[in-house]
Motif scaffolding. Structure first.
Motif, PDB file in Angstrom:
ATOM      1  N   LYS A 165      -4.783   3.641  -0.164  1.00  0.00           N
ATOM      2  CA  LYS A 165      -5.701   2.949   0.728  1.00  0.00           C
ATOM      3  C   LYS A 165      -6.532   1.933  -0.049  1.00  0.00           C
ATOM      4  O   LYS A 165      -6.934   2.179  -1.174  1.00  0.00           O
ATOM      5  N   ASP A 166      -6.759   0.786   0.600  1.00  0.00           N
ATOM      6  CA  ASP A 166      -7.563  -0.283  -0.027  1.00  0.00           C
ATOM      7  C   ASP A 166      -7.015  -0.633  -1.413  1.00  0.00           C
ATOM      8  O   ASP A 166      -7.767  -0.768  -2.384  1.00  0.00           O
ATOM      9  N   ILE A 198      -0.825   9.377  -9.958  1.00  0.00           N
ATOM     10  CA  ILE A 198      -1.072   7.936  -9.895  1.00  0.00           C
ATOM     11  C   ILE A 198      -2.545   7.700 -10.209  1.00  0.00           C
ATOM     12  O   ILE A 198      -3.428   8.352  -9.628  1.00  0.00           O
ATOM     13  N   THR A 199      -2.794   6.778 -11.118  1.00  0.00           N
ATOM     14  CA  THR A 199      -4.149   6.459 -11.549  1.00  0.00           C
ATOM     15  C   THR A 199      -4.486   5.027 -11.156  1.00  0.00           C
ATOM     16  O   THR A 199      -3.658   4.118 -11.297  1.00  0.00           O
ATOM     17  N   SER A 200      -5.700   4.812 -10.670  1.00  0.00           N
ATOM     18  CA  SER A 200      -6.152   3.486 -10.242  1.00  0.00           C
ATOM     19  C   SER A 200      -6.478   2.621 -11.458  1.00  0.00           C
ATOM     20  O   SER A 200      -6.590   3.132 -12.588  1.00  0.00           O
ATOM     21  N   ARG A 221       0.800  -1.228   0.000  1.00  0.00           N
ATOM     22  CA  ARG A 221       0.000   0.000   0.000  1.00  0.00           C
ATOM     23  C   ARG A 221       0.834   1.280   0.000  1.00  0.00           C
ATOM     24  O   ARG A 221       0.300   2.349  -0.253  1.00  0.00           O
ATOM     25  N   PHE A 222       2.138   1.185   0.268  1.00  0.00           N
ATOM     26  CA  PHE A 222       2.990   2.366   0.239  1.00  0.00           C
ATOM     27  C   PHE A 222       3.875   2.331  -1.016  1.00  0.00           C
ATOM     28  O   PHE A 222       4.508   1.319  -1.313  1.00  0.00           O
ATOM     29  N   THR A 234      -7.899   9.219 -10.734  1.00  0.00           N
ATOM     30  CA  THR A 234      -6.673   9.810 -10.206  1.00  0.00           C
ATOM     31  C   THR A 234      -6.720   9.771  -8.688  1.00  0.00           C
ATOM     32  O   THR A 234      -7.566  10.419  -8.065  1.00  0.00           O
ATOM     33  N   ILE A 235      -5.804   9.005  -8.083  1.00  0.00           N
ATOM     34  CA  ILE A 235      -5.822   8.836  -6.630  1.00  0.00           C
ATOM     35  C   ILE A 235      -4.684   9.591  -5.952  1.00  0.00           C
ATOM     36  O   ILE A 235      -4.643   9.676  -4.726  1.00  0.00           O
TER      37      ILE A 235
END
Length: 259
Positions: free
Chosen positions: A240-241, A205-207, A182-183, A212-213
């Motif tokens: 997260k998640d 950063i894109t999921s 997650r990091f 865009t997260i």
């Protein structure tokens, strides 16, 4: 101005004769070694048992007795006038085994090792808006190059890459690591030839769903002694998640960096 990549895989001319008395049209990737005729070993051609990784000590090799040799490639390129003033790189992802590259009769570089790619700065060599002749000589005759079949010639993609001259990412610019699923930490390799006191990199950063997260402008102080730098631009960004990649759920996140 953004980085542009032009595919140069199609429309090459190939010959086993440096004078191109006989030639044919080929597309890249191309393996001229597999096209060579089968050759029977002579009585004095024997394996070198002192080195288990060596080829047969002859013009042949352990590649099922395909004769080693040279392959000659030609490609005509007319760079678009939009590329004027840009930094131009000729990028070869792989030429087996050694390679020499010339443009308009001028030697511009090459490689002595076919297992890795290489790029050549041709900014001052290519004539914009004119016909340029790119010539590549691939040579597989190095006796110690491999004990298995490697092929010969331009066996991976060829492209022309353009970037601004004063600020750009280098050939393999991003190094990304993760921790605890997650990091995320990101390092970059870039060149800044401007007079600015900082290098500003926009990071995004894109999921897997396209959302865009993370979005951040990173301002890095310039080192006075160098233009080419490698720097950590983000440390332990928490996702997260996070969706974990698996065979049944091949989720991928995308990192975009822009100078």
């Amino acid at each position: 101005q953004k980085k542009k990549v032009i595919n140069l895989n199609y429309g090459w001319e190939f010959s086993t004769d440096s004078q191109f008395k006989e030639s044919k049209k080929v597309d890249i990737p191309h393996d001229f070694q597999i096209e060579q005729p089968w050759v029977e070993p002579s009585a004095d051609e024997r394996p070198d048992n002192t080195d288990v990784a060596a080829n047969i000590k002859s013009r042949l090799s352990s590649r099922a007795f395909k004769e080693m040799g040279k392959g000659y490639y030609r490609y005509h390129l007319i760079p678009n006038k939009e590329l004027k003033g840009q930094r131009l790189l000729l990028d070869f992802e792989g030429v087996m085994y050694t390679a020499d590259v010339s443009i308009n009769g001028q030697y511009v570089g090459g490689t002595d090792y076919g297992y890795v790619g290489f790029e050549l700065d041709v900014t001052d060599v290519l004539k914009i808006g004119e016909d340029n002749l790119i010539e590549v000589v691939a040579d597989t005759r190095e006796p110690g190059n491999s004990r298995w079949y490697t092929g010969g010639g331009i066996f991976r993609n060829v492209k022309l890459t353009s970037t601004p001259k004063d600020m750009y990412f280098n050939r393999h610019p991003l190094y990304i690591t993760t921790r605890d699923n997650r990091f995320v930490s990101i390092s970059a390799e870039f060149t800044n030839k401007t007079r600015q006191k900082t290098t500003n990199i926009k990071l995004e950063i894109t999921s897997p769903d396209g959302e865009t997260i993370y979005s951040q402008m990173v301002n890095l102080p310039r080192h006075k002694m160098t233009r080419h730098e490698e720097a950590r631009i983000a440390t332990d960004i928490e996702i997260k998640d996070a969706k974990i990649w698996d065979l049944d759920t091949p989720y991928l996140y995308k990192v975009k960096a822009e100078v």
